[in-house]
Design a protein around this motif. Structure first.
Motif, PDB file in Angstrom:
ATOM      1  N   PHE A  50       0.850  -1.118  -0.059  1.00 45.43           N
ATOM      2  CA  PHE A  50      -0.007  -0.013   0.171  1.00 45.43           C
ATOM      3  C   PHE A  50       0.949   1.315   0.094  1.00 45.43           C
ATOM      4  CE2 PHE A  50      -3.078   2.959   2.482  1.00 45.43           C
ATOM      5  CZ  PHE A  50      -3.506   3.264   1.262  1.00 45.43           C
ATOM      6  N   VAL A  51       2.077   1.182   0.876  1.00 45.96           N
ATOM      7  CA  VAL A  51       2.898   2.616   0.932  1.00 45.96           C
ATOM      8  C   VAL A  51       3.407   2.651  -0.334  1.00 45.96           C
ATOM      9  CG1 VAL A  51       4.937   3.196   1.859  1.00 45.96           C
ATOM     10  CG2 VAL A  51       3.111   2.434   3.267  1.00 45.96           C
ATOM     11  N   ALA A  52       4.061   1.361  -0.959  1.00 50.11           N
ATOM     12  CA  ALA A  52       4.650   1.626  -2.248  1.00 50.11           C
ATOM     13  C   ALA A  52       3.833   2.361  -3.459  1.00 50.11           C
ATOM     14  CB  ALA A  52       5.066   0.094  -2.613  1.00 50.11           C
ATOM     15  N   LEU A  53       2.670   1.845  -3.643  1.00 53.37           N
ATOM     16  CA  LEU A  53       1.697   2.042  -4.569  1.00 53.37           C
ATOM     17  C   LEU A  53       1.463   3.499  -4.305  1.00 53.37           C
ATOM     18  CD1 LEU A  53      -0.530  -1.054  -5.092  1.00 53.37           C
ATOM     19  CD2 LEU A  53       1.592  -0.318  -6.274  1.00 53.37           C
ATOM     20  N   MET A  54       1.110   3.922  -3.150  1.00 54.46           N
ATOM     21  CA  MET A  54       0.785   5.253  -2.768  1.00 54.46           C
ATOM     22  C   MET A  54       1.700   6.237  -3.116  1.00 54.46           C
ATOM     23  SD  MET A  54      -2.258   5.868  -1.827  1.00 54.46           S
ATOM     24  CE  MET A  54      -2.513   7.523  -1.045  1.00 54.46           C
ATOM     25  N   MET A  55       3.211   5.958  -2.734  1.00 49.98           N
ATOM     26  CA  MET A  55       4.294   6.732  -3.164  1.00 49.98           C
ATOM     27  C   MET A  55       4.250   7.061  -4.498  1.00 49.98           C
ATOM     28  SD  MET A  55       6.182   7.406  -0.475  1.00 49.98           S
ATOM     29  CE  MET A  55       7.815   7.731  -0.628  1.00 49.98           C
ATOM     30  N   PHE A  76      13.107   4.208  -5.264  1.00 52.46           N
ATOM     31  CA  PHE A  76      13.940   3.244  -4.497  1.00 52.46           C
ATOM     32  C   PHE A  76      13.338   2.922  -3.443  1.00 52.46           C
ATOM     33  CE2 PHE A  76      15.625   7.495  -3.131  1.00 52.46           C
ATOM     34  CZ  PHE A  76      15.769   7.331  -1.889  1.00 52.46           C
ATOM     35  N   ILE A  77      12.474   3.600  -2.755  1.00 53.20           N
ATOM     36  CA  ILE A  77      12.176   3.017  -1.628  1.00 53.20           C
ATOM     37  C   ILE A  77      11.295   1.701  -1.518  1.00 53.20           C
ATOM     38  CG2 ILE A  77       9.699   4.265  -1.286  1.00 53.20           C
ATOM     39  CD1 ILE A  77      10.436   5.203   1.342  1.00 53.20           C
ATOM     40  N   VAL A  78      10.668   1.421  -2.791  1.00 46.37           N
ATOM     41  CA  VAL A  78      10.210   0.152  -2.756  1.00 46.37           C
ATOM     42  C   VAL A  78      10.970  -0.993  -2.430  1.00 46.37           C
ATOM     43  CG1 VAL A  78       8.770  -1.570  -4.292  1.00 46.37           C
ATOM     44  CG2 VAL A  78       8.481   1.122  -4.613  1.00 46.37           C
ATOM     45  N   ALA A  79      12.500  -0.876  -3.261  1.00 44.96           N
ATOM     46  CA  ALA A  79      13.452  -1.829  -3.132  1.00 44.96           C
ATOM     47  C   ALA A  79      13.819  -1.908  -1.492  1.00 44.96           C
ATOM     48  CB  ALA A  79      14.770  -1.767  -3.844  1.00 44.96           C
ATOM     49  N   GLU A  80      13.773  -0.870  -0.706  1.00 41.25           N
ATOM     50  CA  GLU A  80      14.170  -0.801   0.610  1.00 41.25           C
ATOM     51  C   GLU A  80      13.049  -1.169   1.566  1.00 41.25           C
ATOM     52  OE1 GLU A  80      16.910   3.083   1.173  1.00 41.25           O
ATOM     53  OE2 GLU A  80      14.685   3.440   1.490  1.00 41.25           O
TER      54      GLU A  80
END
Length: 508
Positions: free
Chosen positions: A288-293, A404-408
């Motif tokens: 959810f966080v990744a898609l919203m970003m 890059f936050i998705v990879a983190e």
């Protein structure tokens, strides 16, 4: 020593970022500042090839009609629209394949493999004048879209996996920096006295594939991701060699212990496909966080800003608005560099909130300036200032960080599938904004940025409430944060990693 920067690490990151540069060039080459003039040039070749070239297009070439007037032949309009749209569609489709390509072929071989697409696309567009222009350009743009969809996932994935924790944010932001540099290069060499003219437009489009040639040569000397070698393939010795090539001659036991703990956690999970990730409750918060970003990046209104910029600069009395637009590209680069320097100090969450909040205020200021510019002439300068600040705030956080936050925030198992989903979300939103913004503009007029201001406020609140800080944390520590938020007992990989390290340490 494991946190030091080495020449091999710098070369590997630079080589991967060439794919991002190529993506930026491909994005900007169609949407550069002199898009209208170049569009007329390309439309004329389309019309001649289709046998519908008429005096109306000839008058438009000579400047006897307004810049924003559409061509009268519907067939030319359709093929030009396809030339623009197939790029985003290609990116949407291929982004689903990031997980497959990265896991089956590996990060390095995956990037080598997809360069075939980029070179093919560049040749098709570069030779368009020798064949059927509209078919070759459409095919080239579609294939380049396929390349960019894969590259937008593979590049952040590889950089994220090889970067030391201390510099992971800065190196991750280099993906966005390379994109904006590519856009600026396309804007500059796309000026009509360089390549954006009747004789050289096909060369301008064909250069889209040039960085792939250099990248292919450099990839041959770049080490594979140690995490891929150890966790996915189980090659311990090769992973150690790759770590030492990237970080220097040091004791790899700590990094190996961390990867071993992550591998054990991955082995306890089922194979994480895209469909399984969507259904999994364990990773729902991260997803959810990744898609919203990525939604916040594309629905921030940044593409609308580029759409409006030239007309606002003209209203403000700028003699050469094309150069003001190029100046905006320079600001893109400067503030992306600011993000590179700050992201590992201020943190991802802080920079994202500052960026989104600043963009929200700029959208309001821009709306005020556009509404009252006919009443007060100086209001157009307020709009200009708001545009430059809007772009600056975007590049500080919302531009580079989602990549890059998705990879983190995902562990090794679901990471490729998560990057594929986030990439597809990004490309789909890009396509939606490109298709429907002109209709929104016609419906809302000068108040169109109120919509983006409301969205930006919502994204800022969401970031404050739901996005954790990942600065300085290992992948396992970040995963533990989400476990804690779900109320689940924290996972034990970190303790296991410490035990393995102690067992192999002479200091124990």
């Amino acid at each position: 020593v494991s946190q030091q920067l080495t020449g091999t690490l710098a070369l590997a990151v630079f080589t991967a970022a060439l794919g991002s540069l190529q993506m930026g060039y491909s994005l900007g080459v169609i949407n550069a500042p002199q898009k209208v003039k170049r569009t007329i040039v390309i439309e004329r070749h389309y019309a001649r090839s289709l046998g519908v070239y008429n005096e109306e297009l000839a008058r438009r070439e000579r400047g006897n009609t307004t810049e924003h007037e559409e061509p009268t032949d519907a067939t030319v309009v359709m093929y030009w629209s396809l030339s623009v749209a197939t790029f985003s569609i290609g990116g949407m489709v291929s982004s689903f394949l990031v997980s497959f390509v990265s896991d089956i072929r590996g990060r390095i071989k995956g990037m080598l493999f997809i360069n075939v697409l980029a070179i093919t696309a560049g040749l098709l567009m570069g030779l368009a004048k020798m064949g059927t222009p509209y078919l070759m350009v459409i095919a080239g743009r579609a294939i380049m879209g396929l390349y960019c969809g894969l590259s937008s996932g593979l590049v952040p994935l590889y950089i994220g996996e090889i970067s030391p924790v201390k510099y992971r944010g800065a190196m991750g932001a280099l993906h966005q920096l390379a994109i904006v540099i590519g856009i600026l290069i396309s804007q500059v060499i796309g000026l009509d006295f360089l390549l954006g003219n009747d004789d050289m437009w096909h060369v301008l489009l064909g250069l889209s594939g040039a960085p792939a040639i250099l990248q292919s040569l450099l990839l041959l000397v770049c080490p594979e991701s140690p995490r891929y070698l150890y966790i996915k393939l189980g090659k311990v010795e090769e992973a150690c060699k790759s770590l030492k090539r990237l970080k220097g001659d040091y004791d790899t036991s700590k990094d190996i212990a961390e990867m071993q703990a992550e591998k054990e956690e991955v082995m306890n999970e089922a194979q994480m496909s895209i469909l399984r990730l969507l259904r999994s409750s364990v990773y729902r918060q991260q997803l959810f966080v990744a898609l919203m970003m990525h939604l916040s990046q594309q629905f921030s209104g940044i593409n609308a800003i580029f759409y409006y910029s030239t007309s606002i600069f003209q209203t403000a009395g700028v003699g050469q608005p094309v150069y003001a637009t190029i100046g905006m590209g320079v600001i893109n680069i400067i503030f992306t560099l600011v993000s590179v320097m700050l992201v590992d100090r201020a943190g991802r969450r802080t920079l994202t909130m500052v960026g989104l909040g600043g963009m929200c205020c700029c959208a309001v200021a821009m709306t005020v300036g556009m509404v009252f510019q006919d009443v007060y002439s100086w209001m157009s300068y307020l709009s200009m200032a708001a545009i430059f600040l809007f772009v600056s705030f975007f590049e500080i956080g919302p531009g580079p960080i989602p990549w890059f936050i998705v990879a983190e925030i995902f562990s090794q198992g679901p990471r490729p599938a998560a990057i594929a989903l986030a990439g597809c979300c990004n490309w789909t939103c890009n396509f939606i904004v490109g298709m429907f913004f002109p209709y929104l503009e016609g419906l809302c007029g000068n108040y169109v940025f109120v919509i983006f201001a409301v969205l930006l406020f919502g994204f800022t609140v969401f970031t404050y409430m739901r996005v954790p800080e990942t600065k300085g944390k290992t992948f396992e520590e970040i995963t533990a944060v989400f476990h804690h938020k779900r109320g689940a007992p924290p996972s034990k990989p970190q303790e296991e990693a410490e035990m393995v390290q102690l067992k192999s340490s002479t200091e124990a």
